[in-house]
Each structure stands twice: as structure tokens, then as C-alpha cells.
Design a protein around this motif. Structure first.
Motif, PDB file in Angstrom:
ATOM      1  N   LEU A   1      -3.460   8.450 -10.787  1.00  0.00           N
ATOM      2  CA  LEU A   1      -4.083   7.530  -9.843  1.00  0.00           C
ATOM      3  C   LEU A   1      -5.559   7.336 -10.181  1.00  0.00           C
ATOM      4  O   LEU A   1      -6.097   6.225 -10.068  1.00  0.00           O
ATOM      5  CB  LEU A   1      -3.924   8.046  -8.409  1.00  0.00           C
ATOM      6  CG  LEU A   1      -2.522   7.898  -7.829  1.00  0.00           C
ATOM      7  CD1 LEU A   1      -2.355   8.718  -6.565  1.00  0.00           C
ATOM      8  CD2 LEU A   1      -2.212   6.424  -7.544  1.00  0.00           C
ATOM      9  N   LYS A   2      -6.192   8.399 -10.621  1.00  0.00           N
ATOM     10  CA  LYS A   2      -7.595   8.313 -10.998  1.00  0.00           C
ATOM     11  C   LYS A   2      -7.773   7.361 -12.184  1.00  0.00           C
ATOM     12  O   LYS A   2      -8.681   6.530 -12.199  1.00  0.00           O
ATOM     13  CB  LYS A   2      -8.104   9.713 -11.362  1.00  0.00           C
ATOM     14  CG  LYS A   2      -9.603   9.814 -11.507  1.00  0.00           C
ATOM     15  CD  LYS A   2     -10.009  11.243 -11.870  1.00  0.00           C
ATOM     16  CE  LYS A   2     -11.514  11.382 -11.957  1.00  0.00           C
ATOM     17  NZ  LYS A   2     -11.910  12.749 -12.369  1.00  0.00           N
TER      18      LYS A   2
ATOM     19  N   VAL B   1       0.855  -1.190   0.000  1.00  0.00           N
ATOM     20  CA  VAL B   1       0.000   0.000   0.000  1.00  0.00           C
ATOM     21  C   VAL B   1       0.885   1.231   0.000  1.00  0.00           C
ATOM     22  O   VAL B   1       2.063   1.176   0.348  1.00  0.00           O
ATOM     23  CB  VAL B   1      -0.923   0.065   1.235  1.00  0.00           C
ATOM     24  CG1 VAL B   1      -1.921  -1.059   1.226  1.00  0.00           C
ATOM     25  CG2 VAL B   1      -0.088   0.062   2.497  1.00  0.00           C
ATOM     26  N   CYS B   2       0.310   2.352  -0.382  1.00  0.00           N
ATOM     27  CA  CYS B   2       1.085   3.594  -0.427  1.00  0.00           C
ATOM     28  C   CYS B   2       0.141   4.779  -0.474  1.00  0.00           C
ATOM     29  O   CYS B   2      -0.896   4.739  -1.125  1.00  0.00           O
ATOM     30  CB  CYS B   2       1.974   3.599  -1.668  1.00  0.00           C
ATOM     31  SG  CYS B   2       3.208   4.902  -1.652  1.00  0.00           S
TER      32      CYS B   2
ATOM     33  N   CYS C   1      -5.032   6.186   0.617  1.00  0.00           N
ATOM     34  CA  CYS C   1      -4.187   5.008   0.588  1.00  0.00           C
ATOM     35  C   CYS C   1      -4.557   4.147  -0.609  1.00  0.00           C
ATOM     36  O   CYS C   1      -5.713   3.787  -0.785  1.00  0.00           O
ATOM     37  CB  CYS C   1      -4.411   4.234   1.885  1.00  0.00           C
ATOM     38  SG  CYS C   1      -3.093   3.093   2.234  1.00  0.00           S
ATOM     39  N   TYR C   2      -3.543   3.866  -1.428  1.00  0.00           N
ATOM     40  CA  TYR C   2      -3.808   3.111  -2.643  1.00  0.00           C
ATOM     41  C   TYR C   2      -3.199   1.727  -2.563  1.00  0.00           C
ATOM     42  O   TYR C   2      -2.159   1.533  -1.926  1.00  0.00           O
ATOM     43  CB  TYR C   2      -3.226   3.862  -3.835  1.00  0.00           C
ATOM     44  CG  TYR C   2      -3.987   5.106  -4.150  1.00  0.00           C
ATOM     45  CD1 TYR C   2      -5.124   5.052  -4.951  1.00  0.00           C
ATOM     46  CD2 TYR C   2      -3.609   6.337  -3.623  1.00  0.00           C
ATOM     47  CE1 TYR C   2      -5.853   6.188  -5.229  1.00  0.00           C
ATOM     48  CE2 TYR C   2      -4.329   7.488  -3.898  1.00  0.00           C
ATOM     49  CZ  TYR C   2      -5.446   7.406  -4.700  1.00  0.00           C
ATOM     50  OH  TYR C   2      -6.168   8.532  -4.965  1.00  0.00           O
ATOM     51  N   CYS C   3      -3.857   0.787  -3.232  1.00  0.00           N
ATOM     52  CA  CYS C   3      -3.228  -0.524  -3.398  1.00  0.00           C
ATOM     53  C   CYS C   3      -3.761  -1.222  -4.633  1.00  0.00           C
ATOM     54  O   CYS C   3      -4.715  -0.784  -5.260  1.00  0.00           O
ATOM     55  CB  CYS C   3      -3.366  -1.375  -2.145  1.00  0.00           C
ATOM     56  SG  CYS C   3      -5.009  -1.972  -1.844  1.00  0.00           S
TER      57      CYS C   3
ATOM     58  N   GLY D   1      -8.459   2.665  -4.017  1.00  0.00           N
ATOM     59  CA  GLY D   1      -8.022   3.692  -3.084  1.00  0.00           C
ATOM     60  C   GLY D   1      -9.016   3.849  -1.966  1.00  0.00           C
ATOM     61  O   GLY D   1     -10.222   3.864  -2.196  1.00  0.00           O
ATOM     62  N   ILE D   2      -8.502   3.925  -0.749  1.00  0.00           N
ATOM     63  CA  ILE D   2      -9.400   4.193   0.360  1.00  0.00           C
ATOM     64  C   ILE D   2      -8.893   5.418   1.110  1.00  0.00           C
ATOM     65  O   ILE D   2      -7.692   5.702   1.137  1.00  0.00           O
ATOM     66  CB  ILE D   2      -9.500   3.001   1.341  1.00  0.00           C
ATOM     67  CG1 ILE D   2      -8.127   2.702   1.941  1.00  0.00           C
ATOM     68  CG2 ILE D   2     -10.096   1.789   0.674  1.00  0.00           C
ATOM     69  CD1 ILE D   2      -8.191   1.785   3.127  1.00  0.00           C
TER      70      ILE D   2
END
Lengths: 96, 96
Positions: free
Chosen positions: A59-60, A38-39, A78-80, A70-71
Motif C-alpha cells: 500500500l505504501k 474505498v477499502c 481507508c484507501y482509494c 490513503g486517509i
DNA sequence: ATCGTATATCGTCGATTAACGATTAATATC
DNA sequence: GATATTAATCGTTAATCGACGATATACGAT
């Protein structure tokens, strides 16, 4: 009908993921997410030589492809990687 | 240093192949080429619901990515997949 | 030499992409 | 409550994409 996690992606979804991976910055984002699991957005901004807004856009696009989720975590995002979809994508490439 | 055919693609080449696969028409072209090994332009035009010039453009993009090669055969143009590059691409996706 | 076929290229048009800075919205912190 | 921090969105600009028809090129057959 068994759920084997390997339902073929339709051509649109497959092409969509390819398109999402069709930019070096997004490939780097995906690689980084895979390495670190995650990042948060800010960390990715640090790594890439791009403005925060540009990274947010990439990212979108990755989220729209489904490959990245993404949360919201407080003020951070936070993306994963959606590993299940990645698996299906890999299978589809393998079967090319 | 051994030549193992699996030299990693650089990010640009990898993203370039992804971009080339990032359109349904081009995915169909690649699938067809893989099934039939080789194919002339005209046959592809028959299969896809696109103008001849549009198909020619898609073939150009695929050639630029390196994934597809084309040789002139009389008045025809004969296309096929660069299987070596495809193999490297598959490996890179697998290793994602 | 001419004609037909196959394909590539040109020019155009609207839509999308990629980049940025500025702004906004939401959350922490003081 | 004021203020920073984080990230998404907006607005803009230049570039690229995707599609097409029209044109050019190259070859094969007559």
C-alpha cells in the motif's frame, strides 16, 4: 493554457506507476479498490495471502506512485484510487 | 467461443508487462520501437546514455515480458513491438 | 583463415524489493 | 486508566535489479 486533465505524465511518473502495477498483489489491490471505491487496510489483508506488514508495504508503494491515496479513519486506514491520475495514466497508455 | 484478440491477460502477464515498462529506459525503447516500427540494437544503444550491455539487458527484459520480439538479421538484432499483445495490454488498462 | 562489427552473456557490485515477525503508535472500548 | 484493535514502521533475510566492463559468439568482408 487550459486545464484539460490530460497533461502528459513525465516519463518518471509514468514508469513509477508502471512499477507500482508491476506486482500481482498490487494489481489485485488496485482492482479491488476500483470495484469497491474505498477499502480499509484490514479488508485487503483478509483478501490477500500475505502478512499484514507486507500488505502495508504494498500500500505504501502504491501511495508513493500517487495512484492510491490513503486517509486515516479512526484506528483504520481507508484507501482509494486517485481517479484523476488513473485517467491520465490510461490516456498515456492509450497513446503509446 | 470467438477469437476476438482481447482475451484477458492473466494477472502475472499483466504485472509482467507493467514491470517491463517500469523503467524509463525501457519506456523510451518501447516508444522508439513504436515510432520506427523496427530498430536494431545498435541504434538503441546510440540513443540511450547507457552501455551496450545494459541496453541488451533491458531488451532482454522487454522480450521476456512478451511486449517486444527480436529476430536475428545477420550480425544485427532487429527488435519490434508485439502489437497484438500491446493491444491486449492497452485494453486491460482501459478496463481497469 | 583472419579481422572487424554487432550483440549476447558472464561476473561483479551496490541498491532495491519482497517477505516476514516483532514492535510501536494511535484509537476505541470497557 | 487498562486493554484490545488497527495499521505503520523496524530489522532481518534472501532474491532481484541496474549498471558496468570484460568476454564470448556469430556473422560479413577481405
Amino acid at each position: 493554457m487550459t486545464d484539460n486533465n490530460y497533461t502528459a505524465l513525465d516519463a518518471e511518473t509514468f514508469a513509477g506507476i508502471c512499477r507500482a502495477l508491476g506486482h500481482p498483489a498490487r494489481v489485485k489491490i488496485v482492482s479491488h479498490l476500483l470495484e469497491n471505491n474505498v477499502c480499509i487496510c484490514g479488508r485487503i489483508v483478509e483478501i490477500l495471502p500475505l502478512a499484514q506488514s507486507t500488505v502495508s508495504q504494498h500500500l505504501k508503494i502504491l501511495k508513493q506512485s500517487g495512484l492510491v491515496t490513503g486517509i486515516v479513519d479512526g484506528a483504520r486506514s481507508c484507501y482509494c484510487i486517485d481517479r484523476k491520475l488513473l485517467k491520465r495514466f490510461k490516456k498515456m497508455v492509450e497513446d503509446l
